[in-house]
Scaffold this motif. Structure first.
Motif, short mmCIF file in Angstrom:
data_model
loop_
_atom_site.label_atom_id
_atom_site.label_comp_id
_atom_site.label_asym_id
_atom_site.label_seq_id
_atom_site.Cartn_x
_atom_site.Cartn_y
_atom_site.Cartn_z
N PRO A 23 44.14 96.15 28.18
CA PRO A 23 43.78 94.80 27.71
C PRO A 23 45.18 94.15 27.11
O PRO A 23 45.98 94.53 26.77
CB PRO A 23 42.99 95.18 26.62
N THR A 24 44.91 92.86 27.26
CA THR A 24 46.07 91.89 26.98
C THR A 24 46.43 92.08 25.53
O THR A 24 47.63 92.03 25.13
CB THR A 24 45.99 90.55 27.40
N HIS A 25 45.20 92.14 24.65
CA HIS A 25 45.43 92.41 23.20
C HIS A 25 45.79 93.77 22.64
O HIS A 25 45.46 94.09 21.55
CB HIS A 25 44.36 91.73 22.75
N ALA A 26 46.09 94.52 23.72
CA ALA A 26 46.21 96.07 23.16
C ALA A 26 47.19 96.36 21.99
O ALA A 26 46.84 97.14 21.15
CB ALA A 26 46.47 96.87 24.34
N MET A 40 38.93 99.58 23.26
CA MET A 40 38.35 99.92 24.49
C MET A 40 36.69 100.03 24.66
O MET A 40 36.25 100.44 23.55
CB MET A 40 38.88 101.21 25.12
N THR A 191 34.34 86.37 27.41
CA THR A 191 34.28 86.53 26.04
C THR A 191 34.63 85.38 25.25
O THR A 191 35.16 84.30 25.75
CB THR A 191 36.19 87.32 25.84
N GLN A 215 41.07 87.67 20.89
CA GLN A 215 41.30 88.00 22.23
C GLN A 215 41.73 86.90 23.17
O GLN A 215 42.89 86.92 23.94
CB GLN A 215 40.01 88.77 23.02
N PRO A 287 39.39 93.22 36.05
CA PRO A 287 39.53 94.17 34.43
C PRO A 287 39.56 95.43 34.93
O PRO A 287 39.67 96.14 33.99
CB PRO A 287 38.10 93.69 33.94
N PRO A 320 43.08 87.23 31.18
CA PRO A 320 42.02 88.39 31.27
C PRO A 320 40.74 87.53 31.91
O PRO A 320 40.32 86.37 31.53
CB PRO A 320 41.71 88.57 29.84
#
Length: 398
Positions: A23-26, A40, A191, A215, A287, A320
């Motif tokens: 994920p981009t926001h990890a 996740m 989202t 996000q 994704p 995303p």
């Protein structure tokens, strides 16, 4: 499907999992004292290809040659000296692990990165993972790549795995092929751009307010860095509506009003082919695989070859898929068929979505992490934006 096992004794440490894109926001740190949800989805895992986690080194300790080799083109506060290939899973998907309280970090509201893994294999005691759930951090378990090995989920003999640290290996449990863009478009709801944000201040979780989605702020940070890098120092136009609300303030503030402006448009599955004057395409990331949509992926109706070639030459800005689909199709689509249309003249009786208390702000951490990895950051004007990032945060852009 795969499971992860202890590299020391072979004990299984996870339920069966399918690999998806990171994920981009990890690595996002959001606000102060905020209770973020699980990173996740259950049943999935992702791999961080870069080094991540402790130990950390200050920028002054990193040589220019090492920074260039790691794809870092501008100064950062610190770099991880950990092993590449960390695996992130949902906490509920972990099995057979126990906490190591003395190794934990954080403790403001939960656990954060300490000096090493804070979870050990229950069978042999080898440290194998870090549980993260402190305030303002996404809840996750990060498996140490050198302490686990990946096995096909149907492999009952843990001794036949792909070996320690082989997070990128393949096997007979690779699972079904990734969904096609048309399938994603039909199934993905997206989202929401606005959602309730909860603080740790209330034990019952009642202290919450409506805000821009974390996000979305992280996705905008990644996309803005690419848009600035592709702008050549000229102003950039974006489509009206939600896309403009997300990017317009930052683009106008950070870019000079140099004409002709570069044009960024939304492009992707189900949308009309971009025109020949598009300089940038805001496209979705798959994704599951993380691959960017390309004009060559458009299936029906096919565009003329010369038009596809011109669109392919445009700079692709990643978003995303869940964020992109809400920008491209702002009205949420019904997940189940409705028996009929709303009669003419009848207004919808559901209340409008609450509005955030402030204009959209872009996640500064994701923006910085993305921009320093783009070679264009070496230009003086982009370097100045990084140098003045704190000022732009105070101005409410980030």
């Amino acid at each position: 499907m795969f499971v992860f096992a202890c590299a020391g004794c072979g004990s299984r440490l996870t339920v069966p999992l399918s690999q998806v894109a990171l994920p981009t926001h990890a690595h996002q740190k959001y606000g102060n004292g905020i209770r973020l949800p699980v990173l996740m989805e259950s049943g999935t895992f992702a791999v961080e290809p870069e080094p991540w986690g402790p130990p950390w080194r200050r920028w002054e300790e990193v040589t220019p040659e090492e920074a260039t080799a790691r794809g870092i083109h501008a100064a950062v506060y610190s770099l991880s000296d950990g092993a590449p290939g960390s695996i992130v899973i949902a906490p509920g998907d972990s099995r057979g692990m126990v906490f190591l309280p003395e190794e934990g970090g954080g403790y403001c509201c939960g656990l954060a990165w300490g000096d090493g893994p804070n979870m050990a294999c229950e069978a042999c005691g080898v440290p194998v993972a870090s549980r993260i759930d402190d305030c303002s951090l996404w809840q996750a378990v990060w498996l140490a790549p050198d302490a686990v090995r990946r096995l096909p989920a149907d492999d009952t003999d843990t001794g036949t795995g792909t070996g320690p640290g082989s997070a990128f290996g393949s096997g007979s449990g690779s699972g079904p092929a990734p969904l096609g863009w048309a399938e994603l478009l039909a199934d993905e709801y997206g989202t929401p751009p606005v959602e309730p944000v909860v603080s740790w201040a209330s034990a019952r979780g009642m202290d919450h307010w409506w805000s821009w989605s974390p996000q979305w702020e992280a996705a905008a940070g990644q996309a803005l860095a690419h848009m600035l890098a592709a702008s050549d120092g000229r102003s950039v136009t974006v489509p009206p509506g939600l896309t403009s609300e997300v990017f317009r303030r930052a683009l106008d503030a950070l870019l000079p009003a140099v004409l002709p402006a570069r044009r960024a448009v939304l492009a992707g599955p189900g949308l009309p082919a971009p025109g020949p004057d598009a300089d940038m395409l805001l496209v979705p990331m798959h994704p599951q695989t993380g691959e960017l949509w390309s004009p060559a992926d458009a299936a029906d109706p096919p565009a003329p070859v010369d038009q596809v070639d011109r669109a392919a030459a445009a700079y692709r800005v990643p978003l995303p898929f869940g964020v992109w689909i809400r920008m491209a199709y702002p009205e949420p689509r019904l997940r189940l068929p409705a028996p009929g249309a709303i009669p003419a003249g009848v207004l919808r009786d559901d209340p409008p979505a609450p509005r955030p208390r402030h204009p959209f702000r872009i996640d500064s951490g994701t923006f910085e992490r993305t921009l320093v990895r783009l070679p264009a950051v070496r230009s003086d004007w982009l370097h100045d934006i990084l140098e003045n990032l704190t000022h732009h945060m105070c101005a409410g852009l980030f």
